[in-house]
Design a protein around this motif. Structure first.
Motif, PDB file in Angstrom:
ATOM      1  N   TYR A  51     -22.620  -9.781   2.869  1.00  0.00           N
ATOM      2  CA  TYR A  51     -21.563 -10.635   3.402  1.00  0.00           C
ATOM      3  C   TYR A  51     -20.392  -9.791   3.895  1.00  0.00           C
ATOM      4  O   TYR A  51     -20.277  -8.594   3.585  1.00  0.00           O
ATOM      5  CB  TYR A  51     -21.075 -11.609   2.318  1.00  0.00           C
ATOM      6  CG  TYR A  51     -22.144 -12.544   1.824  1.00  0.00           C
ATOM      7  CD1 TYR A  51     -22.522 -13.661   2.569  1.00  0.00           C
ATOM      8  CD2 TYR A  51     -22.786 -12.313   0.603  1.00  0.00           C
ATOM      9  CE1 TYR A  51     -23.509 -14.517   2.105  1.00  0.00           C
ATOM     10  CE2 TYR A  51     -23.771 -13.165   0.132  1.00  0.00           C
ATOM     11  CZ  TYR A  51     -24.124 -14.269   0.894  1.00  0.00           C
ATOM     12  OH  TYR A  51     -25.106 -15.122   0.445  1.00  0.00           O
ATOM     13  N   ASP A  52     -19.492 -10.430   4.641  1.00  0.00           N
ATOM     14  CA  ASP A  52     -18.329  -9.716   5.159  1.00  0.00           C
ATOM     15  C   ASP A  52     -17.496  -9.095   4.039  1.00  0.00           C
ATOM     16  O   ASP A  52     -16.916  -8.023   4.212  1.00  0.00           O
ATOM     17  CB  ASP A  52     -17.441 -10.663   5.984  1.00  0.00           C
ATOM     18  CG  ASP A  52     -18.052 -10.990   7.344  1.00  0.00           C
ATOM     19  OD1 ASP A  52     -19.015 -10.309   7.722  1.00  0.00           O
ATOM     20  OD2 ASP A  52     -17.556 -11.919   8.009  1.00  0.00           O
ATOM     21  N   ARG A  53     -17.423  -9.770   2.923  1.00  0.00           N
ATOM     22  CA  ARG A  53     -16.608  -9.254   1.819  1.00  0.00           C
ATOM     23  C   ARG A  53     -17.196  -7.986   1.206  1.00  0.00           C
ATOM     24  O   ARG A  53     -16.562  -7.328   0.374  1.00  0.00           O
ATOM     25  CB  ARG A  53     -16.457 -10.323   0.726  1.00  0.00           C
ATOM     26  CG  ARG A  53     -17.755 -10.731   0.057  1.00  0.00           C
ATOM     27  CD  ARG A  53     -17.508 -11.667  -1.109  1.00  0.00           C
ATOM     28  NE  ARG A  53     -18.733 -12.134  -1.737  1.00  0.00           N
ATOM     29  CZ  ARG A  53     -19.381 -13.242  -1.419  1.00  0.00           C
ATOM     30  NH1 ARG A  53     -18.884 -14.013  -0.452  1.00  0.00           N
ATOM     31  NH2 ARG A  53     -20.500 -13.591  -2.033  1.00  0.00           N
ATOM     32  N   ASP A  54     -18.423  -7.646   1.608  1.00  0.00           N
ATOM     33  CA  ASP A  54     -19.068  -6.458   1.064  1.00  0.00           C
ATOM     34  C   ASP A  54     -18.814  -5.216   1.908  1.00  0.00           C
ATOM     35  O   ASP A  54     -19.535  -4.209   1.780  1.00  0.00           O
ATOM     36  CB  ASP A  54     -20.581  -6.681   0.940  1.00  0.00           C
ATOM     37  CG  ASP A  54     -20.918  -7.788  -0.047  1.00  0.00           C
ATOM     38  OD1 ASP A  54     -20.302  -7.819  -1.123  1.00  0.00           O
ATOM     39  OD2 ASP A  54     -21.781  -8.628   0.263  1.00  0.00           O
ATOM     40  N   ASP A  55     -17.790  -5.260   2.764  1.00  0.00           N
ATOM     41  CA  ASP A  55     -17.445  -4.101   3.583  1.00  0.00           C
ATOM     42  C   ASP A  55     -17.301  -2.815   2.766  1.00  0.00           C
ATOM     43  O   ASP A  55     -17.770  -1.755   3.203  1.00  0.00           O
ATOM     44  CB  ASP A  55     -16.151  -4.356   4.365  1.00  0.00           C
ATOM     45  CG  ASP A  55     -16.400  -5.100   5.669  1.00  0.00           C
ATOM     46  OD1 ASP A  55     -17.574  -5.234   6.058  1.00  0.00           O
ATOM     47  OD2 ASP A  55     -15.418  -5.552   6.294  1.00  0.00           O
ATOM     48  N   PRO A  56     -16.640  -2.844   1.602  1.00  0.00           N
ATOM     49  CA  PRO A  56     -16.524  -1.606   0.817  1.00  0.00           C
ATOM     50  C   PRO A  56     -17.879  -1.000   0.464  1.00  0.00           C
ATOM     51  O   PRO A  56     -18.046   0.224   0.505  1.00  0.00           O
ATOM     52  CB  PRO A  56     -15.759  -2.056  -0.433  1.00  0.00           C
ATOM     53  CG  PRO A  56     -14.967  -3.233   0.011  1.00  0.00           C
ATOM     54  CD  PRO A  56     -15.850  -3.943   0.989  1.00  0.00           C
ATOM     55  N   LEU A  57     -18.845  -1.840   0.135  1.00  0.00           N
ATOM     56  CA  LEU A  57     -20.175  -1.351  -0.210  1.00  0.00           C
ATOM     57  C   LEU A  57     -20.861  -0.738   1.007  1.00  0.00           C
ATOM     58  O   LEU A  57     -21.484   0.325   0.913  1.00  0.00           O
ATOM     59  CB  LEU A  57     -21.017  -2.487  -0.780  1.00  0.00           C
ATOM     60  CG  LEU A  57     -22.460  -2.147  -1.164  1.00  0.00           C
ATOM     61  CD1 LEU A  57     -22.494  -1.039  -2.206  1.00  0.00           C
ATOM     62  CD2 LEU A  57     -23.180  -3.388  -1.683  1.00  0.00           C
ATOM     63  N   VAL A  58     -20.754  -1.408   2.155  1.00  0.00           N
ATOM     64  CA  VAL A  58     -21.362  -0.894   3.383  1.00  0.00           C
ATOM     65  C   VAL A  58     -20.734   0.441   3.765  1.00  0.00           C
ATOM     66  O   VAL A  58     -21.430   1.408   4.100  1.00  0.00           O
ATOM     67  CB  VAL A  58     -21.211  -1.910   4.531  1.00  0.00           C
ATOM     68  CG1 VAL A  58     -21.780  -1.338   5.836  1.00  0.00           C
ATOM     69  CG2 VAL A  58     -21.896  -3.226   4.184  1.00  0.00           C
ATOM     70  N   MET A  59     -19.409   0.504   3.722  1.00  0.00           N
ATOM     71  CA  MET A  59     -18.703   1.726   4.093  1.00  0.00           C
ATOM     72  C   MET A  59     -19.077   2.881   3.175  1.00  0.00           C
ATOM     73  O   MET A  59     -19.396   3.988   3.642  1.00  0.00           O
ATOM     74  CB  MET A  59     -17.185   1.493   4.022  1.00  0.00           C
ATOM     75  CG  MET A  59     -16.352   2.677   4.481  1.00  0.00           C
ATOM     76  SD  MET A  59     -14.594   2.456   4.058  1.00  0.00           S
ATOM     77  CE  MET A  59     -14.225   0.879   4.831  1.00  0.00           C
ATOM     78  N   THR A  60     -19.055   2.643   1.883  1.00  0.00           N
ATOM     79  CA  THR A  60     -19.346   3.706   0.919  1.00  0.00           C
ATOM     80  C   THR A  60     -20.795   4.166   1.018  1.00  0.00           C
ATOM     81  O   THR A  60     -21.081   5.366   1.001  1.00  0.00           O
ATOM     82  CB  THR A  60     -19.047   3.226  -0.511  1.00  0.00           C
ATOM     83  OG1 THR A  60     -17.689   2.774  -0.585  1.00  0.00           O
ATOM     84  CG2 THR A  60     -19.256   4.338  -1.508  1.00  0.00           C
ATOM     85  N   SER A  61     -21.720   3.224   1.130  1.00  0.00           N
ATOM     86  CA  SER A  61     -23.137   3.570   1.234  1.00  0.00           C
ATOM     87  C   SER A  61     -23.399   4.394   2.491  1.00  0.00           C
ATOM     88  O   SER A  61     -24.139   5.392   2.453  1.00  0.00           O
ATOM     89  CB  SER A  61     -23.997   2.309   1.251  1.00  0.00           C
ATOM     90  OG  SER A  61     -23.815   1.554   0.066  1.00  0.00           O
ATOM     91  N   THR A  62     -22.810   3.984   3.603  1.00  0.00           N
ATOM     92  CA  THR A  62     -22.983   4.724   4.857  1.00  0.00           C
ATOM     93  C   THR A  62     -22.440   6.138   4.722  1.00  0.00           C
ATOM     94  O   THR A  62     -23.080   7.108   5.155  1.00  0.00           O
ATOM     95  CB  THR A  62     -22.280   3.990   6.008  1.00  0.00           C
ATOM     96  OG1 THR A  62     -22.812   2.668   6.130  1.00  0.00           O
ATOM     97  CG2 THR A  62     -22.482   4.728   7.331  1.00  0.00           C
ATOM     98  N   ALA A  63     -21.270   6.272   4.120  1.00  0.00           N
ATOM     99  CA  ALA A  63     -20.667   7.592   3.953  1.00  0.00           C
ATOM    100  C   ALA A  63     -21.532   8.506   3.094  1.00  0.00           C
ATOM    101  O   ALA A  63     -21.721   9.687   3.411  1.00  0.00           O
ATOM    102  CB  ALA A  63     -19.271   7.454   3.348  1.00  0.00           C
TER     103      ALA A  63
END
Length: 461
Positions: free
Chosen positions: A192-204
């Motif tokens: 979900y949109d609220r999971d931006d921190p997870l997406v950002m951290t995982s990508t990094a």
């Protein structure tokens, strides 16, 4: 312009605060700040990291006090933020970026990876939301995300090189941007949109791993990898052999197989995606009548693709990172080919064998209804053997294997098929689901292939 698109645009502006990173060392020097913030240089946080994180921390603190009835609140608020009366979405995004700056930089997270991970997520999301304003097609929206994220990722690295006066290597920049874009698009499609921190951290974290690999990239290799992976993704979607997330997963794996391995690795992997996907569609209506058809009209999702390919991906990463591991490189080659052979063997065994009557449980040989976990037919076993042989022959050509090496791959594939059936008859539905069984079986096949390669003297420690 809808509120959703305006919000995504506002987040793209916030993401540009990451560009403080390449100038933060110069800012620290200009202000005559100490090299680290802490008790000593050994345990302190680099001052440059603190300078990079500071704008995001201040923004997160400000988000807590923005009045709910203000235009600024409406600009950044997600639906859940209205319920809470606080811009928690903005807080999470900002704190994730700040944490990456503080923690990542302290452990030598490359500056290009940091900026790329923050920026591509925001710009990809903007493109996705804008696409959904024009069409409800999720495939087009996800494609828009990936394309915009890729472009933003490349430009972010150009900006880092210019602002930080560092070298810019186009092949690596394109590789990191493409990998990050596809991974972020996959995670975004699942979360979900609220999971931006997870997406950002995982990508990094993933891009950090890739940046640390001793790769000798060429522009041709990276461009060809992008082209063939996109062609595979489009064909999979057009033929409906995969869902949107399944297509993204397969596209990312195909891209990595070319860049981290070679065209031969791609050929082995694509054989499973192509033949396995088409076998799922084979006589689909008959399978539907028998109650053994895959859901979603045979379109495999990301979970199914990963369950069958995770072991191969680990082997691929091991091949690329063998210099850091101290393990013979060819060991990972056999593990890769063996796991793919098992995935192919099991898929063909299930999809072809399920069309025949009187399957028998592999543990007791009692007749069971079609579709019973662990139920096998001789026709399915033959199809599975053919599948393993197909991967073995492609591996023979792609990796220039000896006849013994080819036999190792085929035998490992058949072993994986048998393990899958044994697990299906014993623990599937209790300890493991179908995806878990597939993962264990393909992993077991990879281990068997590697062990056999050592046992027969093909690979030496």
């Amino acid at each position: 312009m809808s509120q959703t698109v305006r919000r995504a645009g506002a987040y793209t502006l916030v993401s540009l605060l990451a560009l403080v990173a390449p100038v933060s060392p110069a800012v620290a020097d200009r202000l005559a700040l100490p090299a680290t913030v802490g008790d000593s240089a050994a345990v302190g946080i680099p001052t440059a990291a603190v300078v990079t994180a500071a704008p995001f921390v201040l923004l997160a603190l400000a988000a807590f006090v923005v009045p709910e009835d203000s235009a600024l609140f409406d600009l950044f608020a997600r639906p859940s933020d209205y319920e809470e009366g606080t811009l928690y979405g903005l807080v999470g995004f900002s704190l994730a970026a700040a944490a990456l700056a503080l923690v990542g930089t302290s452990f030598d997270l490359p500056m290009t990876v940091y900026v790329t991970s923050v920026v591509l997520l925001a710009f990809g999301t903007l493109a996705e939301k804008a696409s959904l304003e024009l069409s409800s097609d999720r495939f087009l929206a996800t494609t828009a995300f990936a394309v915009a994220a890729f472009g933003a990722g490349v430009l972010a690295q150009v900006a880092v090189a210019a602002l930080g006066e560092t070298a810019f290597t186009p092949p690596q920049a394109v590789f990191l941007a493409a990998s990050g874009a596809m991974l972020a698009a996959l995670l975004r499609s699942m979360l979900y949109d609220r999971d931006d921190p997870l997406v950002m951290t995982s990508t990094a974290l993933v891009l950090w791993l890739f940046a640390d690999l001793p790769l000798d990239l060429t522009a041709t290799q990276v461009v060809v990898a992008i082209a063939v992976s996109l062609a595979l993704g489009y064909a999979s979607y057009a033929l409906q052999t995969g869902s949107v997330t399944g297509v993204l997963t397969g596209t990312l794996l195909a891209f990595l197989s070319v860049v981290l391995g070679s065209y031969g690795w791609f050929a082995v992997l694509i054989s499973f995606f192509a033949i396995g996907g088409l076998s799922t569609k084979f006589r689909y209506d008959d399978k539907l009548d028998r109650g053994i058809a895959e859901e979603n009209e045979g379109a495999r999702g990301s979970g199914n693709v990963l369950a069958n390919s995770a072991a191969a991906l680990v082997a691929l990463l091991g091949w690329a990172a063998h210099g850091h591991i101290g393990v013979p490189q060819d060991l990972f080659l056999f593990a890769f080919a063996g796991s793919v052979a098992a995935a192919m063997s099991d898929t063909l065994s299930s999809e072809i064998g399920g069309l025949y009557d009187d399957p028998r449980l592999i543990t007791t040989f009692q007749t069971v209804p079609p579709g019973t976990d662990g139920g096998v037919t001789w026709q399915g076993g033959l199809a599975g053997l053919v599948g393993a042989c197909i991967v073995g022959l492609i591996s023979w050509v792609a990796f220039q294997l000896s006849p013994t090496g080819t036999g190792v791959v085929v035998l490992a594939g058949v072993c994986g098929m048998v393990v899958d059936s044994l697990l299906g008859a014993t623990v599937e539905g209790t300890l493991l689901d179908n995806k878990g069984v597939n993962f264990v079986a393909t992993t077991a096949a990879g281990v068997v292939a590697a062990a056999l390669a050592v046992a027969v003297g093909i690979v030496a420690f």
